[in-house]
Write a protein that holds these residues in place. Structure first.
Motif, short mmCIF file in Angstrom:
data_model
loop_
_atom_site.label_atom_id
_atom_site.label_comp_id
_atom_site.label_asym_id
_atom_site.label_seq_id
_atom_site.Cartn_x
_atom_site.Cartn_y
_atom_site.Cartn_z
N THR A 367 0.84 -1.21 0.00
CA THR A 367 0.00 0.00 0.00
C THR A 367 0.87 1.25 0.00
O THR A 367 0.61 2.22 -0.74
N GLU A 368 1.91 1.26 0.84
CA GLU A 368 2.82 2.42 0.88
C GLU A 368 3.55 2.58 -0.46
O GLU A 368 3.68 3.69 -0.98
N ALA A 371 1.34 4.04 -3.38
CA ALA A 371 1.22 5.51 -3.39
C ALA A 371 2.46 6.14 -4.01
O ALA A 371 2.36 7.09 -4.81
N ARG A 372 3.64 5.62 -3.67
CA ARG A 372 4.87 6.17 -4.24
C ARG A 372 4.96 5.89 -5.75
O ARG A 372 5.39 6.74 -6.52
N ASP A 374 2.43 5.42 -7.86
CA ASP A 374 1.46 6.26 -8.57
C ASP A 374 2.01 7.67 -8.77
O ASP A 374 1.91 8.25 -9.87
N ALA A 375 2.62 8.22 -7.71
CA ALA A 375 3.17 9.57 -7.82
C ALA A 375 4.34 9.60 -8.80
O ALA A 375 4.48 10.54 -9.60
N VAL A 392 -3.41 4.81 -11.14
CA VAL A 392 -3.76 4.39 -9.78
C VAL A 392 -3.52 2.89 -9.64
O VAL A 392 -4.02 2.08 -10.43
N GLN A 394 -4.47 -0.16 -7.64
CA GLN A 394 -5.52 -0.62 -6.73
C GLN A 394 -5.11 -1.92 -6.05
O GLN A 394 -4.62 -2.84 -6.70
#
Length: 550
Positions: A367-368, A371-372, A374-375, A392, A394
């Motif tokens: 999960t962490e 996010a990285r 995706d950015a 994204v 998922q």
């Protein structure tokens, strides 16, 4: 790293040898010149499944040889070792395709299967393009991509070990429950059979002893009469008496015959001793034949009981003792089964808890990292003229397995307000190529041991976007090797090594050739890509400018 490719009699290639280099290797040429044939040929020697009609018209067979440079720690070395093939700093693959479709492969001059070729290829080459169904378009590979970015290999190894322990605990519990259920279904029979066997308590070899004793007693009366007559014939009233008389008479006469009777006397003495021993043996036999008739009845009853029980359980009489022990163990399993199952349930519960804790840690790490990732991907998309697109990752709950309890999928929205969805359904060909490139740039790390091939990944883009694509391809190639098939001059201008694929006509045959371009020839090729067939000075100037901005 791919160092060379030798192609003979494949499609429109009669003979072609290429020496590839580290960095960004670019192949350009007009449509239909044979660029895709180079990739088909490479895929053929790597064991990939592709088109079947590869042999050039008029040739009996086609052949492709590829050679790779392998560091000592390259993953391919392990594949070679497991297959029992020679390892070393150089890997040579050769594969032949005959006109009738038969394929034969060699790895370092040893015959090898297509399966081994494919296993090696996974450590040697990555092929990416607009139809890259092994990567972005295949959701089954998304979790692996995310894990690569997150660096979860140690945690996943620990989780797989926990999953194996959990699976083993579950199997043991299931087996114990099944065994207990099967044993409980025959508990009444087991208790009766064990009681019956314990009451009789047969011993190994007892049936043979009883049978011999029974036969002896059955014939004892007649035998005893014969043995008794023999005993009488040997006794004092039989042979022993006259022999003693003869001995006494000879001893009385011995002194008067000056030793002539010494030997007869010695022989007679020995004969009397032997006769006495024989008589003792006969007496012992008579004692053995002297039995109580009730003993015969008792012996027969036990003998018949042992044989009946052996028939009942369909075993040999000597196996009854072993059978009793086996049935007794099965009864013990029933009696102790509840405690054993409770212990196995505790072990499974502990294994579940260990697995759950590790799976939760892996989910948190993914999960962490999502996010990285995706950015990072969106940051790469902006220079590729997709600044409004959204990428994204998922993560949804899935059935537990050796790789955790997560299902990972990449979704995109190419425009604000547009619904997001799977890459294959939302992104166009050009958009998919740019998503792929952005993702590969984000994933690029220290592992440069694999050759990446991009097949027309820049199709559908041009101008500044194509230039951004070229810059990212060059970045990927900085510490490794990248091969690009392209129609974009902006991408080709970034090449460390540039090859031109062209067709030529010889008689009635159309053949493909590949030329390594000199700096001046490279300018002309880029100018052709800019302006088309008519190469102008303006196009050459633009080409030189593209190269200068490299």
């Amino acid at each position: 790293m791919l160092r060379g490719l030798d192609i003979r009699d494949m499609l429109i290639i009669d003979r072609l040898e290429l020496d590839f280099q580290p960095g960004l290797n670019v192949l350009t040429g007009e449509t239909g010149a044979g660029k895709s044939i180079l990739l088909d040929s490479l895929g053929f020697v790597l064991g990939w499944r592709g088109r079947a009609d590869l042999v050039r018209g008029g040739a009996e067979q086609g052949e492709v040889t590829a050679w790779f440079e392998l560091p000592e720690d390259h993953p391919a070395q392990a594949v070679l070792e497991e297959a029992g093939l020679p390892t070393g700093e150089e890997l040579v693959l050769r594969r032949i395709n005959t006109r009738d479709g038969r394929k034969t492969a060699w790895i370092n001059d040893r015959r090898a299967s297509g399966q081994v070729l494919r296993a090696l290829s996974e450590t040697l080459v990555e092929l990416h393009g607009q139809h890259d169904d092994r990567g972005l378009l295949n959701p089954r590979g998304h979790r692996a991509i995310l894990d690569e970015f997150a660096g979860t290999a140690p945690l996943r190894a620990e989780l797989r070990e926990a999953w194996r322990a959990r699976s083993s605990a579950q199997k043991k519990l299931d087996a114990a429950r099944a065994a207990l259920a099967a044993a409980a279904a025959e508990e009444e029979f087991l208790r009766h059979a064990v009681a019956e066997l314990d009451q009789l308590a047969p011993e190994q070899g007892e049936e043979a002893d009883l049978d011999a004793r029974r036969r002896l007693m059955q014939g004892a009366e007649k035998l005893r009469a014969d043995v008794a007559r023999a005993h009488q014939a040997l006794g004092n009233d039989g042979a022993e008496g006259p022999m003693n008389d003869a001995l006494r008479w000879l001893e009385g006469a011995a002194d008067g015959v000056e030793g002539r009777l010494d030997e007869p006397l010695a022989a007679l003495t020995r004969a009397l001793a032997e006769l006495d021993e024989a008589a003792d043996g006969v007496v012992r036999c008579l004692e053995a034949l002297d039995f109580d008739p009730l003993e015969l009845e008792t012996t027969e009853e036990r003998l018949f009981a042992i044989r009946a029980l052996a028939r009942k359980h369909d075993v040999a009489p000597d196996e009854l003792a072993t059978l009793a022990e086996d049935l007794r163990n099965r009864l013990d399993a029933i009696d102790n089964g509840a405690g054993e199952i409770a212990a196995l349930e505790t072990a499974l519960r502990q294994a579940d808890e260990t697995y759950a804790a590790l799976a939760e840690r892996l989910t948190a790490a993914r999960t962490e990292a999502a996010a990285r990732l995706d950015a990072a991907v969106e940051a790469e998309l902006a220079p590729l003229k997709m600044e409004r697109a959204r990428f994204v990752t998922q993560i949804e709950a899935a059935e537990p397995g050796p790789d955790g309890r997560d299902e990972v999928s990449f979704t995109v929205a190419t425009n604000p307000g547009a619904p997001s969805g799977p890459l294959a359904k939302i992104a166009s060909g050009g958009e998919l190529s740019r998503f792929l490139l952005a993702l590969k740039v984000c994933l690029a790390g220290d592992d440069t041991q694999i050759t990446m091939i991009f097949d027309e990944i820049d199709r559908g883009v041009g101008g500044a976007t194509a230039d951004a694509v070229g810059r990212r391809l060059a970045r990927l190639a900085e510490d490794g090797q990248v091969l690009v098939v392209t129609h974009s001059p902006q991408v080709a201008a970034r090449a460390s090594h540039h090859w031109q694929v062209a067709k030529r006509v010889e008689g009635d045959a159309t053949l493909s050739t590949v030329l390594s371009l000199t700096p001046e020839a490279r300018v002309d090729e880029l100018a052709r890509m800019i302006s088309g067939d008519a190469v102008t000075e303006e196009a050459r100037a633009a080409a030189r400018k593209l190269i200068a901005t490299d």
